[in-house]
Design an enzyme around this catalytic site. Structure first.
Site, short mmCIF file in Angstrom:
data_model
loop_
_atom_site.label_atom_id
_atom_site.label_comp_id
_atom_site.label_asym_id
_atom_site.label_seq_id
_atom_site.Cartn_x
_atom_site.Cartn_y
_atom_site.Cartn_z
N GLY A 232 0.79 -1.23 0.00
CA GLY A 232 0.00 0.00 0.00
C GLY A 232 0.82 1.27 0.00
O GLY A 232 0.27 2.36 0.01
N CYS A 233 2.14 1.15 -0.01
CA CYS A 233 2.99 2.34 -0.04
C CYS A 233 3.31 2.71 -1.49
O CYS A 233 3.56 1.85 -2.32
CB CYS A 233 4.28 2.08 0.72
N GLU A 234 3.34 4.02 -1.73
CA GLU A 234 3.68 4.54 -3.05
C GLU A 234 5.11 4.18 -3.42
O GLU A 234 5.41 3.77 -4.53
CB GLU A 234 3.52 6.06 -3.00
#
Length: 131
Positions: free
Chosen positions: A47-49
């Protein structure tokens, strides 16, 4: 690991977005890099960019954290997050309002919606570790 009180004072003293950016980049340099062996899929935060890895170890009931990212700004944010939880018990960490604690650190201008999702994923992994 940077202590929370010092870090909070550093970030709250920032008067502009540029000051905050410079401070986060400086803080990012204090975060030890993970080895290639530690940068495995199991340690990756979903879920991290940008790519973020988080390792949680428990020793005598206290939680210790290692983290890394391919983005300098995120590494600075990780220093801020880890300063809040390092060396605490899981019960203490779960009782904390980490979102409110981070809000006090003056980071809102850097937490774009996609970055906020990543930070929330990191906080969840810290507060609800896999068994």
């Amino acid at each position: 690991m940077t202590d929370t009180i010092h870090l909070k004072a550093q970030l709250q003293a920032c008067r502009s977005k540029e000051d905050t950016f410079k401070t986060l980049v400086t803080l990012s340099k204090t975060l030890p890099r993970l080895s290639a062996e530690e940068k495995i899929e199991d340690n990756k935060v979903k879920g991290c960019e940008s790519a973020v890895w988080l390792i949680i170890e428990e020793n005598h009931g206290l939680h210790h954290f290692k983290a890394d990212s391919d983005a300098k700004l995120m590494r600075g944010v990780l220093v801020a997050i880890l300063s809040l939880v390092e060396g605490k018990t899981l019960a203490d960490i779960q009782q904390m309002d980490l979102k409110a604690e981070l809000a006090e650190l003056n980071l809102s201008s850097y937490l774009t919606s996609s970055r906020t999702n990543g930070v929330l994923a990191i906080l969840e992994k810290i507060q609800v570790p896999k068994q």
